[in-house]
Write a protein that holds these residues in place. Structure first.
Motif, short mmCIF file in Angstrom:
data_model
loop_
_atom_site.label_atom_id
_atom_site.label_comp_id
_atom_site.label_asym_id
_atom_site.label_seq_id
_atom_site.Cartn_x
_atom_site.Cartn_y
_atom_site.Cartn_z
N LEU A 189 4.84 -6.39 -4.10
CA LEU A 189 3.69 -7.09 -3.52
C LEU A 189 2.85 -6.18 -2.48
O LEU A 189 1.79 -5.87 -2.48
CB LEU A 189 3.80 -8.45 -2.82
N ALA A 190 3.65 -5.61 -1.80
CA ALA A 190 3.39 -4.29 -0.92
C ALA A 190 2.53 -3.16 -1.50
O ALA A 190 1.58 -2.86 -1.20
CB ALA A 190 4.51 -4.04 0.24
N ASP A 191 3.07 -2.80 -2.56
CA ASP A 191 2.50 -1.65 -3.40
C ASP A 191 1.05 -2.15 -4.03
O ASP A 191 0.06 -1.32 -3.83
CB ASP A 191 3.61 -1.28 -4.68
N LEU A 192 1.21 -3.18 -4.48
CA LEU A 192 -0.11 -4.07 -5.07
C LEU A 192 -1.23 -4.20 -4.06
O LEU A 192 -2.33 -3.76 -4.13
CB LEU A 192 0.21 -5.15 -5.84
N THR A 193 -0.64 -4.71 -3.15
CA THR A 193 -1.69 -4.81 -1.77
C THR A 193 -2.44 -3.57 -1.43
O THR A 193 -3.47 -3.31 -1.18
CB THR A 193 -1.24 -5.63 -0.61
N TYR A 194 -1.28 -2.34 -1.08
CA TYR A 194 -1.77 -1.04 -0.65
C TYR A 194 -2.97 -0.44 -1.58
O TYR A 194 -3.83 0.07 -1.37
CB TYR A 194 -0.64 -0.34 -0.49
N ILE A 195 -2.44 -0.59 -2.91
CA ILE A 195 -3.22 0.01 -3.97
C ILE A 195 -4.79 -0.97 -4.00
O ILE A 195 -5.82 -0.08 -3.90
CB ILE A 195 -2.78 -0.34 -5.41
N LEU A 196 -4.87 -2.15 -3.85
CA LEU A 196 -6.12 -2.64 -4.01
C LEU A 196 -6.91 -2.83 -2.55
O LEU A 196 -8.09 -3.08 -2.41
CB LEU A 196 -6.08 -4.09 -4.35
N HIS A 197 -6.06 -2.86 -1.43
CA HIS A 197 -6.34 -3.09 -0.21
C HIS A 197 -5.86 -2.04 0.65
O HIS A 197 -5.25 -2.61 1.83
CB HIS A 197 -6.46 -4.49 0.43
N PRO A 198 -5.84 -0.78 0.99
CA PRO A 198 -5.16 0.08 1.74
C PRO A 198 -5.30 -0.06 3.21
O PRO A 198 -4.51 0.02 3.83
CB PRO A 198 -5.62 1.40 0.99
N GLU A 199 -6.54 -0.80 3.31
CA GLU A 199 -6.61 -0.71 4.81
C GLU A 199 -5.84 -2.06 5.62
O GLU A 199 -5.44 -1.92 6.71
CB GLU A 199 -8.23 -1.04 4.99
N LEU A 200 -5.20 -2.62 4.60
CA LEU A 200 -4.33 -3.80 5.07
C LEU A 200 -2.90 -3.32 5.43
O LEU A 200 -2.15 -4.06 6.16
CB LEU A 200 -4.26 -5.00 4.02
N LEU A 201 -2.66 -2.29 4.86
CA LEU A 201 -1.24 -1.57 5.15
C LEU A 201 -1.38 -0.10 5.26
O LEU A 201 -0.77 0.52 4.64
CB LEU A 201 -0.21 -1.88 3.84
N PRO A 202 -1.93 0.23 6.62
CA PRO A 202 -2.16 1.60 6.63
C PRO A 202 -0.88 2.36 6.82
O PRO A 202 0.32 1.86 7.47
CB PRO A 202 -3.08 1.77 7.91
N GLY A 203 -0.73 3.63 6.06
CA GLY A 203 0.67 4.30 6.25
C GLY A 203 1.85 3.73 5.16
O GLY A 203 2.82 4.26 5.17
N HIS A 204 1.47 2.78 4.34
CA HIS A 204 2.37 2.44 3.51
C HIS A 204 2.64 3.40 2.42
O HIS A 204 1.81 4.14 1.83
CB HIS A 204 1.83 1.21 2.56
N ASP A 205 3.86 3.64 2.10
CA ASP A 205 4.38 4.55 0.96
C ASP A 205 4.86 3.68 -0.36
O ASP A 205 5.42 2.90 -0.18
CB ASP A 205 5.59 5.58 1.45
#
Length: 130
Positions: free
Chosen positions: A106-122
């Motif tokens: 879910l974190a990966d998918l969220t970052y792909i679609l909405h990177p502003e919600l998880l800044p710095g996510h790898d």
């Protein structure tokens, strides 16, 4: 084949904020979709997730050059869940541990679609295809 509307993967796509065109489908398993239907949807889709056993956009195009017509392909927004493979490429950790770590998926998918919600996510399971 695409995840059915009631599958865990479709639910994760929706939770991440994706529009899943097969939401109304009642299947909890993968369902077959005719190429023509997939093509019509793919022409306009902003993102393409899980395009199959490929590691690059060139490999994807080699499978069928019509796939390069997709908006996501042209804009470089194609992501595959094959970032964590065994050295021989035969084992994919997404299928080994992804089901017991849905928070990572879910974190990966969220970052792909909405990177502003998880800044710095790898990205953990996913990688952007070049």
């Amino acid at each position: 084949y695409v995840p059915g509307g009631k599958s865990y993967r479709a639910e994760l796509y929706q939770k991440a904020g994706a529009h899943w065109p097969w939401t109304e489908d009642s299947s909890a398993v993968s369902i077959p979709v005719a190429f023509e239907n997939m093509y019509a949807y793919g022409l306009e889709a902003e993102y393409w997730l899980n395009p199959g056993m490929v590691n690059s956009l060139e490999e994807l195009k080699e499978k069928d050059e019509r796939l390069a017509d997709f908006r996501s392909f042209q804009q470089g927004e194609v992501y595959n869940n094959n970032r964590r493979l065994t050295p021989d490429g035969q084992g994919n950790d997404f299928f080994e541990s992804g089901m017991v770590n849905p928070h990572r998926v879910l974190a990966d998918l969220t970052y792909i679609l909405h990177p502003e919600l998880l800044p710095g996510h790898d990205l953990y399971y996913y990688q952007k295809l070049d």
